[in-house]
Design a protein around this motif. Structure first.
Motif, PDB file in Angstrom:
ATOM      1  N   LEU A 191      41.957  -5.515  22.921  1.00 16.84           N
ATOM      2  CA  LEU A 191      40.723  -5.096  23.007  1.00 16.84           C
ATOM      3  C   LEU A 191      39.974  -5.263  24.276  1.00 16.84           C
ATOM      4  O   LEU A 191      38.925  -4.430  24.798  1.00 16.84           O
ATOM      5  CB  LEU A 191      39.752  -6.228  22.034  1.00 16.84           C
ATOM      6  N   LEU A 192      40.299  -6.511  25.130  1.00 20.02           N
ATOM      7  CA  LEU A 192      39.991  -6.472  26.521  1.00 20.02           C
ATOM      8  C   LEU A 192      40.403  -5.361  27.429  1.00 20.02           C
ATOM      9  O   LEU A 192      39.640  -5.047  28.032  1.00 20.02           O
ATOM     10  CB  LEU A 192      40.315  -7.766  27.093  1.00 20.02           C
ATOM     11  N   ARG A 193      41.545  -4.944  27.221  1.00 18.80           N
ATOM     12  CA  ARG A 193      42.245  -3.966  27.924  1.00 18.80           C
ATOM     13  C   ARG A 193      41.595  -2.765  27.892  1.00 18.80           C
ATOM     14  O   ARG A 193      41.336  -1.893  28.890  1.00 18.80           O
ATOM     15  CB  ARG A 193      43.749  -3.833  27.608  1.00 18.80           C
ATOM     16  N   TRP A 194      41.054  -2.190  26.774  1.00 22.16           N
ATOM     17  CA  TRP A 194      40.183  -1.065  26.515  1.00 22.16           C
ATOM     18  C   TRP A 194      39.079  -1.122  26.580  1.00 22.16           C
ATOM     19  O   TRP A 194      38.279   0.028  27.072  1.00 22.16           O
ATOM     20  CB  TRP A 194      41.000  -0.531  25.152  1.00 22.16           C
ATOM     21  N   SER A 195      38.471  -2.203  26.183  1.00 19.79           N
ATOM     22  CA  SER A 195      36.837  -2.446  26.369  1.00 19.79           C
ATOM     23  C   SER A 195      36.223  -2.345  27.801  1.00 19.79           C
ATOM     24  O   SER A 195      35.107  -1.943  28.073  1.00 19.79           O
ATOM     25  CB  SER A 195      36.282  -3.462  25.596  1.00 19.79           C
ATOM     26  N   GLN A 196      37.045  -3.004  28.637  1.00 21.80           N
ATOM     27  CA  GLN A 196      36.646  -3.132  30.117  1.00 21.80           C
ATOM     28  C   GLN A 196      36.494  -1.790  30.699  1.00 21.80           C
ATOM     29  O   GLN A 196      35.445  -1.535  31.188  1.00 21.80           O
ATOM     30  CB  GLN A 196      37.533  -3.997  30.914  1.00 21.80           C
ATOM     31  N   PRO A 197      37.389  -0.858  30.795  1.00 19.60           N
ATOM     32  CA  PRO A 197      37.209   0.561  31.215  1.00 19.60           C
ATOM     33  C   PRO A 197      36.043   1.141  30.429  1.00 19.60           C
ATOM     34  O   PRO A 197      35.428   1.994  31.282  1.00 19.60           O
ATOM     35  CB  PRO A 197      38.543   1.226  30.991  1.00 19.60           C
TER      36      PRO A 197
END
Length: 405
Positions: free
Chosen positions: A74-80
């Protein structure tokens, strides 16, 4: 300590840093965003309120998603998405209010997921380390905020278009965070020990004291970010240039306090650090309220940075200790009250200032911060399976997921 954990800590710290930069670039350019899109003064509060409301929705959604998807994903894709949302805010033109609404909506939803998953990973990594490291992540966030605010100042000083200010930052941070996300570490839930009546679930009655502390801390923080410049100029009679200093001082002292805060937690315990932070912050509000001039007022804002800075990271960490078998769910729910405090703080101080006085209004967040003292026992370390009050390294839990998959 394994290389997996060290890499996980470094990559997560960079994620916190990137988020600090992005958020500061948004909130410090609100006047420029308003001018670029032609948003009226009457409509602007609705746009500003929508972001934390949607972030709360994103946090609630994250609680459900982490039942099936690891927080690192979730963090990997929410940050972009957050970074692209920021770029979207800067890309529109005059009159394109609908485009601004969509960009802010995307930013808000993604920020809720990012904040929740980022702190989930921080708490689980602290559990694996077996010592306090949570404040160090938030210290890096503060550093990112200082850099973001400095870049925003440069953009305003040189009269750069928003997209010109935002594009280089996004172009650097987006691929860097994606690469860094390869080393995120997902820990396993902590052990549920005998004597913990709440077992592996989240009991909101037990979480409520931490929710209140989170709310009060963000009421204090939003008071500084939204009213420090106006207070110094209109109440204490400073120049317009000097009025920009208190928030910068606040951010720097927040960075300093969080940098050394973990040492205090390791030596004296989380509850003692929270009590001291609450007392220092309350003292800061008191100094601001009675300050005879601008320089004494800045002393008060300095104390506020040193006091408030420890409350939020330790509240997340305490939720992880209180519900070791369901720390992700507890953090997602607790994160909602981050936005509740942000929504309440600025209108509360403004309404009291208009109806009463801005000096008197500063006493309200002071009292709320002092209420935190009554909940300090909720921050005490919970007994673990080793019979102590601190987590121990649990490297076996992370060995199968150094890349978050």
């Amino acid at each position: 300590m394994t290389d997996v954990l060290r890499r996980g800590r470094a990559s997560l710290a960079f994620g916190f840093f990137a988020q600090g930069v992005a958020f500061a670039l948004l909130v410090t350019r609100i006047p420029a965003i308003q001018d670029r899109y032609g948003v009226s003064d009457a409509l602007l509060p609705a746009f500003l309120a929508a972001v934390p409301i949607l972030a709360g929705v994103g946090s609630v959604t994250t609680e459900q998603l982490v039942k099936r998807v690891r927080p690192s994903r979730l963090l990997r894709w929410s940050q972009p998405v957050v970074l692209l949302g920021l770029l979207g805010v800067g890309a529109g033109g005059h009159g394109q209010v609908a485009a601004l609404a969509v960009a802010l909506g995307v930013f808000g939803l993604a920020v809720g997921a990012l904040d929740a998953s980022m702190n989930m990973l921080g708490v689980s990594l602290q559990r694996s380390y077996g010592r306090s490291i949570m404040l160090s992540f938030h210290a890096v966030y503060s550093l990112g905020g200082i850099l973001g605010a400095s870049l925003a100042w440069a953009g305003a000083h040189w009269h750069l278009a928003l997209w010109v200010s935002y594009l280089p930052v996004v172009a650097v941070l987006l691929p860097a965070t994606l690469v860094g996300s390869r080393w995120y570490v997902d820990g396993e839930p902590g052990p549920v020990v005998e004597g913990q009546a709440h077992g592996g679930g989240v009991v909101f009655k037990l979480l409520l004291p931490l929710c209140l502390v989170m709310t009060f801390a963000y009421i204090g923080d939003s008071t500084v970010s939204n009213w420090s410049a106006k207070y110094l100029k209109d109440v204490l009679g400073s120049s317009e240039q000097l009025a920009t200093v208190p928030y910068n001082v606040y951010m720097v002292t927040t960075l300093v306090g969080r940098t050394i805060g973990d040492l205090g937690v390791r030596r004296f315990g989380a509850a003692a650090v929270v009590r001291l932070g609450a007392l220092v912050a309350a003292g800061g509000f008191a100094v601001v309220a009675v300050a005879p001039g601008a320089w004494v007022g800045m002393l008060g804002f300095t104390l506020l940075g040193l006091g408030l800075c420890v409350l939020v990271p330790q509240t997340f960490a305490a939720a992880g200790r209180l519900f070791p078998g369901a720390s992700d769910a507890a953090i997602a729910r607790l994160n909602i009250f981050n936005y509740v405090g942000f929504l309440i703080g600025s209108p509360l101080v403004g309404a009291l200032g208009d109806a009463w006085s801005y000096r008197g209004a500063m006493l309200v967040p002071m009292v709320l911060v002092l209420v935190t003292l009554g909940y300090a026992r909720s921050f005490a370390a919970q007994p673990d399976r080793y019979g102590g009050g601190h987590e121990r390294p649990r490297t076996a839990d992370v060995g199968r997921g150094s890349n978050g998959l």
